[in-house]
Motif scaffolding. Sequence first.
Motif, mmCIF file in Angstrom:
data_model
loop_
_atom_site.group_PDB
_atom_site.id
_atom_site.type_symbol
_atom_site.label_atom_id
_atom_site.label_comp_id
_atom_site.label_asym_id
_atom_site.label_seq_id
_atom_site.Cartn_x
_atom_site.Cartn_y
_atom_site.Cartn_z
ATOM 1 N N SER A 1 16.042 89.982 -23.710
ATOM 2 C CA SER A 1 16.241 91.380 -23.521
ATOM 3 C C SER A 1 17.662 91.492 -22.271
ATOM 4 O O SER A 1 17.693 92.969 -22.591
ATOM 5 C CB SER A 1 14.843 91.559 -22.874
ATOM 6 O OG SER A 1 13.642 91.105 -22.307
ATOM 7 N N SER A 2 17.253 90.671 -21.394
ATOM 8 C CA SER A 2 18.327 91.085 -20.099
ATOM 9 C C SER A 2 18.704 89.719 -19.608
ATOM 10 O O SER A 2 17.860 88.739 -19.678
ATOM 11 C CB SER A 2 17.026 91.548 -19.171
ATOM 12 O OG SER A 2 16.403 91.375 -18.636
ATOM 13 N N TRP A 3 20.080 89.553 -18.474
ATOM 14 C CA TRP A 3 20.088 88.673 -18.259
ATOM 15 C C TRP A 3 21.456 89.313 -17.025
ATOM 16 O O TRP A 3 22.275 89.626 -17.083
ATOM 17 C CB TRP A 3 20.946 87.794 -19.064
ATOM 18 C CG TRP A 3 21.875 87.312 -18.148
ATOM 19 C CD1 TRP A 3 23.111 86.643 -17.700
ATOM 20 C CD2 TRP A 3 21.270 85.859 -18.638
ATOM 21 N NE1 TRP A 3 23.721 85.491 -17.082
ATOM 22 C CE2 TRP A 3 22.469 84.834 -16.600
ATOM 23 C CE3 TRP A 3 20.659 84.902 -18.328
ATOM 24 C CZ2 TRP A 3 22.580 83.895 -17.009
ATOM 25 C CZ3 TRP A 3 20.857 83.391 -17.981
ATOM 26 C CH2 TRP A 3 21.593 82.739 -17.006
ATOM 27 N N ARG B 1 25.929 91.110 -16.885
ATOM 28 C CA ARG B 1 25.495 91.060 -17.152
ATOM 29 C C ARG B 1 25.127 91.065 -18.940
ATOM 30 O O ARG B 1 26.440 91.295 -19.022
ATOM 31 C CB ARG B 1 25.340 93.086 -17.174
ATOM 32 C CG ARG B 1 24.814 93.306 -15.409
ATOM 33 C CD ARG B 1 25.102 95.014 -15.603
ATOM 34 N NE ARG B 1 25.109 95.254 -13.941
ATOM 35 C CZ ARG B 1 24.716 96.268 -14.132
ATOM 36 N NH1 ARG B 1 24.999 97.526 -14.631
ATOM 37 N NH2 ARG B 1 24.930 96.414 -12.697
ATOM 38 N N GLY B 2 24.468 90.744 -19.258
ATOM 39 C CA GLY B 2 24.657 90.263 -20.640
ATOM 40 C C GLY B 2 24.493 91.356 -21.951
ATOM 41 O O GLY B 2 24.069 92.153 -21.395
ATOM 42 N N LEU B 3 25.263 90.614 -22.649
ATOM 43 C CA LEU B 3 26.080 91.999 -23.504
ATOM 44 C C LEU B 3 25.323 91.357 -24.415
ATOM 45 O O LEU B 3 24.905 91.811 -25.263
ATOM 46 C CB LEU B 3 27.475 91.556 -24.318
ATOM 47 C CG LEU B 3 28.276 93.280 -22.969
ATOM 48 C CD1 LEU B 3 29.931 92.615 -22.825
ATOM 49 C CD2 LEU B 3 27.865 93.856 -22.332
ATOM 50 N N GLU C 1 18.579 86.623 -12.635
ATOM 51 C CA GLU C 1 17.363 87.660 -13.721
ATOM 52 C C GLU C 1 17.081 88.228 -14.966
ATOM 53 O O GLU C 1 18.768 88.360 -15.238
ATOM 54 C CB GLU C 1 17.131 89.115 -12.612
ATOM 55 C CG GLU C 1 17.014 89.482 -11.337
ATOM 56 C CD GLU C 1 17.312 90.882 -11.357
ATOM 57 O OE1 GLU C 1 17.415 91.944 -11.871
ATOM 58 O OE2 GLU C 1 17.579 90.619 -9.392
ATOM 59 N N MET C 2 16.539 86.829 -15.467
ATOM 60 C CA MET C 2 16.162 87.508 -17.336
ATOM 61 C C MET C 2 15.043 87.991 -17.484
ATOM 62 O O MET C 2 14.031 87.327 -16.726
ATOM 63 C CB MET C 2 16.936 86.305 -17.087
ATOM 64 C CG MET C 2 15.705 85.293 -17.392
ATOM 65 S SD MET C 2 16.404 83.716 -18.215
ATOM 66 C CE MET C 2 16.354 82.554 -17.156
ATOM 67 N N GLY C 3 14.763 88.540 -18.682
ATOM 68 C CA GLY C 3 13.665 88.912 -19.173
ATOM 69 C C GLY C 3 13.897 88.908 -20.247
ATOM 70 O O GLY C 3 14.554 88.578 -21.386
ATOM 71 N N SER C 4 12.210 89.170 -21.098
ATOM 72 C CA SER C 4 12.274 88.351 -22.502
ATOM 73 C C SER C 4 10.620 89.536 -22.769
ATOM 74 O O SER C 4 10.449 90.167 -21.584
ATOM 75 C CB SER C 4 11.622 87.520 -22.968
ATOM 76 O OG SER C 4 11.696 87.088 -24.143
#
Length: 163
Positions: free
Chosen positions: A90-92, A81-83, A112-115
């Motif tokens: 915004s997420s990983w 999980r992205g820190l 899963e990743m987001g922006s």
Amino acid sequence: MLYHQKVKLKGVNISNVIKSFHDRKFVEFLISLQPVKINSWDGIENGMEASFSFWFFGWRQIEVEHKNYKASKNHLHFEDRGLVLPFGLSSWRHYHIVEPHKNGAIIIDKVEMGSQRSWLRYFIFPIMLFPIFIRRLTYRLWFYRMEGKTWISFKRFVTNEKI
């Protein structure tokens, strides 16, 4: 965005695949063909963290924490999980799954990743997914050519300690 890939490895002992994911040398091999450096890597169990730098028109950093670690003799699952994320992501979440398969093992990578910026998806997502995509090759190279020649035994599996 969601990316999913499966790599089937025939004639491979699943316990060796699971052991490899616990070995820093395996991680070093997976990134060896890329402009990536390991800054730190504690392991894959819950709460452990990893930090990498990769070059894309300058050095970028990604830091992850490992969550939902579950391992047994025939199965492995954990998440990154992205820190700290590059490029305005915004997420990983990167799910690593190892399961038995007919005469071998299967390695599943789900990302899963987001922006919050929709235009970034078309430019940044392929850059972030490339290291995962080429694992279709690097997993096979490791388990068919390198495995057993470079990695150090994982203590828990050698001692049969319960995970």
